[in-house]
Motif scaffolding. Structure first.
Motif, PDB file in Angstrom:
ATOM      1  N   LEU A 204       0.849  -1.183   0.000  1.00 41.30           N
ATOM      2  CA  LEU A 204       0.000   0.000   0.000  1.00 41.30           C
ATOM      3  C   LEU A 204       0.888   1.237   0.000  1.00 41.30           C
ATOM      4  CD1 LEU A 204      -2.609  -0.950   2.773  1.00 41.30           C
ATOM      5  CD2 LEU A 204      -2.738  -1.438   0.326  1.00 41.30           C
ATOM      6  N   VAL A 205       0.377   2.320  -0.574  1.00 41.87           N
ATOM      7  CA  VAL A 205       1.077   3.599  -0.549  1.00 41.87           C
ATOM      8  C   VAL A 205       0.137   4.637   0.061  1.00 41.87           C
ATOM      9  CG1 VAL A 205       2.269   5.368  -1.892  1.00 41.87           C
ATOM     10  CG2 VAL A 205       2.307   2.979  -2.668  1.00 41.87           C
ATOM     11  N   LYS A 206       0.635   5.349   1.073  1.00 42.07           N
ATOM     12  CA  LYS A 206      -0.147   6.409   1.716  1.00 42.07           C
ATOM     13  C   LYS A 206       0.786   7.569   2.017  1.00 42.07           C
ATOM     14  CE  LYS A 206      -3.771   8.257   3.722  1.00 42.07           C
ATOM     15  NZ  LYS A 206      -4.964   8.677   2.933  1.00 42.07           N
ATOM     16  N   ASP A 207       0.410   8.750   1.524  1.00 43.30           N
ATOM     17  CA  ASP A 207       1.198   9.963   1.756  1.00 43.30           C
ATOM     18  C   ASP A 207       2.655   9.765   1.352  1.00 43.30           C
ATOM     19  OD1 ASP A 207      -1.068  11.261   2.768  1.00 43.30           O
ATOM     20  OD2 ASP A 207      -0.674  10.548   4.805  1.00 43.30           O
ATOM     21  N   GLY A 208       2.873   9.050   0.262  1.00 42.55           N
ATOM     22  CA  GLY A 208       4.213   8.865  -0.277  1.00 42.55           C
ATOM     23  C   GLY A 208       5.035   7.794   0.398  1.00 42.55           C
ATOM     24  N   VAL A 209       4.487   7.116   1.408  1.00 35.68           N
ATOM     25  CA  VAL A 209       5.194   6.053   2.119  1.00 35.68           C
ATOM     26  C   VAL A 209       4.618   4.704   1.694  1.00 35.68           C
ATOM     27  CG1 VAL A 209       5.759   5.052   4.374  1.00 35.68           C
ATOM     28  CG2 VAL A 209       5.671   7.540   4.095  1.00 35.68           C
ATOM     29  N   ILE A 210       5.505   3.764   1.356  1.00 33.66           N
ATOM     30  CA  ILE A 210       5.094   2.410   0.969  1.00 33.66           C
ATOM     31  C   ILE A 210       5.071   1.537   2.215  1.00 33.66           C
ATOM     32  CG2 ILE A 210       5.659   0.401  -0.452  1.00 33.66           C
ATOM     33  CD1 ILE A 210       7.270   2.315  -2.257  1.00 33.66           C
ATOM     34  N   ARG A 211       4.027   0.750   2.341  1.00 31.84           N
ATOM     35  CA  ARG A 211       3.898  -0.157   3.488  1.00 31.84           C
ATOM     36  C   ARG A 211       3.521  -1.541   2.981  1.00 31.84           C
ATOM     37  NH1 ARG A 211      -0.442   2.596   7.173  1.00 31.84           N
ATOM     38  NH2 ARG A 211       0.387   1.253   8.838  1.00 31.84           N
ATOM     39  N   THR A 212       4.066  -2.568   3.626  1.00 31.38           N
ATOM     40  CA  THR A 212       3.803  -3.951   3.217  1.00 31.38           C
ATOM     41  C   THR A 212       3.792  -4.847   4.447  1.00 31.38           C
ATOM     42  OG1 THR A 212       4.440  -5.632   1.575  1.00 31.38           O
ATOM     43  CG2 THR A 212       6.229  -4.642   2.838  1.00 31.38           C
ATOM     44  N   PRO A 213       3.038  -5.958   4.435  1.00 26.77           N
ATOM     45  CA  PRO A 213       2.998  -6.851   5.603  1.00 26.77           C
ATOM     46  C   PRO A 213       4.386  -7.337   6.020  1.00 26.77           C
ATOM     47  CG  PRO A 213       1.214  -7.375   4.113  1.00 26.77           C
ATOM     48  CD  PRO A 213       2.070  -6.375   3.401  1.00 26.77           C
ATOM     49  N   ARG A 214       4.510  -7.611   7.308  1.00 31.85           N
ATOM     50  CA  ARG A 214       5.794  -8.034   7.872  1.00 31.85           C
ATOM     51  C   ARG A 214       6.191  -9.422   7.392  1.00 31.85           C
ATOM     52  NH1 ARG A 214       5.531  -8.121  13.907  1.00 31.85           N
ATOM     53  NH2 ARG A 214       3.262  -8.159  13.770  1.00 31.85           N
ATOM     54  N   GLU A 215       7.511  -9.615   7.226  1.00 33.07           N
ATOM     55  CA  GLU A 215       8.032 -10.855   6.667  1.00 33.07           C
ATOM     56  C   GLU A 215       7.667 -12.071   7.509  1.00 33.07           C
ATOM     57  OE1 GLU A 215      12.354 -12.926   5.944  1.00 33.07           O
ATOM     58  OE2 GLU A 215      12.132 -10.845   5.308  1.00 33.07           O
ATOM     59  N   LYS A 216       7.519 -11.912   8.798  1.00 32.04           N
ATOM     60  CA  LYS A 216       7.194 -13.056   9.656  1.00 32.04           C
ATOM     61  C   LYS A 216       5.924 -13.758   9.189  1.00 32.04           C
ATOM     62  CE  LYS A 216       5.900 -14.282  14.400  1.00 32.04           C
ATOM     63  NZ  LYS A 216       5.663 -13.790  15.788  1.00 32.04           N
ATOM     64  N   PHE A 217       5.028 -13.001   8.550  1.00 30.76           N
ATOM     65  CA  PHE A 217       3.702 -13.531   8.235  1.00 30.76           C
ATOM     66  C   PHE A 217       3.513 -13.885   6.766  1.00 30.76           C
ATOM     67  CE2 PHE A 217       3.293 -10.779  11.955  1.00 30.76           C
ATOM     68  CZ  PHE A 217       2.695 -11.655  12.856  1.00 30.76           C
ATOM     69  N   VAL A 218       4.523 -13.643   5.906  1.00 29.02           N
ATOM     70  CA  VAL A 218       4.361 -13.873   4.471  1.00 29.02           C
ATOM     71  C   VAL A 218       5.616 -14.526   3.907  1.00 29.02           C
ATOM     72  CG1 VAL A 218       2.813 -11.895   4.191  1.00 29.02           C
ATOM     73  CG2 VAL A 218       5.280 -11.596   3.840  1.00 29.02           C
ATOM     74  N   LEU A 219       5.491 -15.060   2.699  1.00 23.42           N
ATOM     75  CA  LEU A 219       6.671 -15.518   1.974  1.00 23.42           C
ATOM     76  C   LEU A 219       7.506 -14.298   1.586  1.00 23.42           C
ATOM     77  CD1 LEU A 219       8.067 -18.009   0.524  1.00 23.42           C
ATOM     78  CD2 LEU A 219       6.954 -17.146  -1.541  1.00 23.42           C
TER      79      LEU A 219
END
Length: 306
Positions: A204-219
């Protein structure tokens, strides 16, 4: 049995052979239980992308599963390159391959059976990427849908090992496709946070910052890591975080990373349209940087199939 004319070649358990001859017994543990691991990269104009990184991840998966790789990583890479070389002449113009290594724990031994091989079954193969099938995603953007099926939590089974047991993700995808044949399933975790889909990570991108789920929970996708590295090169902040549907519905942009799609824009999440449309400014900058990195305009490569 002779190989068919113009048939792809694979490597299996020490031999190159026609694809149709690379078969495993029905008591192979990967068929019976999903007890196997794999990794998958792609080519760009016939060049394999980040093969070493994919093989490193494969060996991390194998170590987590207590599975025998049967060879050192360098040998796995060498064979993989030769498989692509042996099949290069079958690539159509502007086509590319998925390139994979697949391992099972081997055949379940049962009294009275008579198989020739009981150790790990190892197959190294390639197959054409489904560009025509997915071309509309680059034209229109991906329609992300979150199914009722939740992702198995890491306390039960780590998502960081890339295994042949995809049933959890498949059930989520089937639910979404029944509602929307063009929908792309991204499962939520047990806490209601965005997680992942079949071979794909979400950003996701909000106000120019990219965010993504934490590695512990995803491949930890190699394409995911590539997008994060490119963001750093562009001076765009990228953080790992817990992201729920509130965050998704209020995002300015969203995109998916995967081996085949690289970076693909998201048009909507559960019907909520992205305010910038599919190609938001940050997503577009990252796609342009990815294209420059791989030396191939993969967006146009897909769009040419429309």
């Amino acid at each position: 049995m002779d190989g068919r004319a113009n048939e792809r070649t694979v490597w299996m358990n020490g031999e190159f052979m026609p694809e149709s001859q690379a078969v495993v017994p029905f008591r192979d543990r990967s068929f019976l239980y999903g007890d196997g691991a794999f990794d998958l990269t792609r080519t760009f104009q016939g060049r394999i992308f980040k093969l070493d990184e994919h093989i490193e991840r494969l060996y991390r998966s194998l170590k987590a599963l207590h599975m025998d790789a049967t060879m050192p990583p360098e040998r796995m890479a060498e064979i993989t390159r030769e498989v692509v070389d042996r099949n290069r002449h079958l690539l159509g113009e502007n086509d590319d391959y998925w390139v994979g290594q697949r391992l099972s724990r081997g055949v379940l031994k049962v009294e009275g059976d008579n198989w020739d091989h009981y150790g790990p079954n190892v197959i190294i193969e390639c197959s054409p990427m489904p560009m025509a099938e997915r071309a509309h995603m680059y034209r229109d953007g991906i329609q992300v849908v979150t199914p009722s099926v939740r992702r198995i939590p890491p306390e039960c089974l780590t998502p960081r090992a890339k295994t042949h047991n995809y049933l959890n993700l498949i059930m989520g995808d089937l639910e979404v496709k029944a509602q929307n044949p063009k929908g792309w399933a991204i499962l939520l975790d047990m806490a209601g946070n965005l997680n992942e889909g079949l071979g794909s990570n979400i950003f996701l991108v909000k106000d120019g910052v990219i965010r993504t789920p934490r590695e512990k929970f995803v491949l930890p996708g190699v394409s995911r890591a590539t997008a994060m590295e490119l963001a750093a090169d562009l001076g765009v902040e990228c953080v790992e975080d817990d992201l729920d549907l509130y965050d998704a519905y209020n995002a300015d942009e969203a995109f998916i990373t995967s081996t085949s799609l690289c970076i693909c824009p998201v048009a909507s999440i559960n019907g909520a349209a992205m305010p910038h449309g599919a190609y938001g400014p940050v997503t577009k900058r990252l796609i342009d940087a990815y294209v420059e990195l791989v030396g191939c305009d993969f967006v146009q490569q897909y769009l040419d199939r429309l």
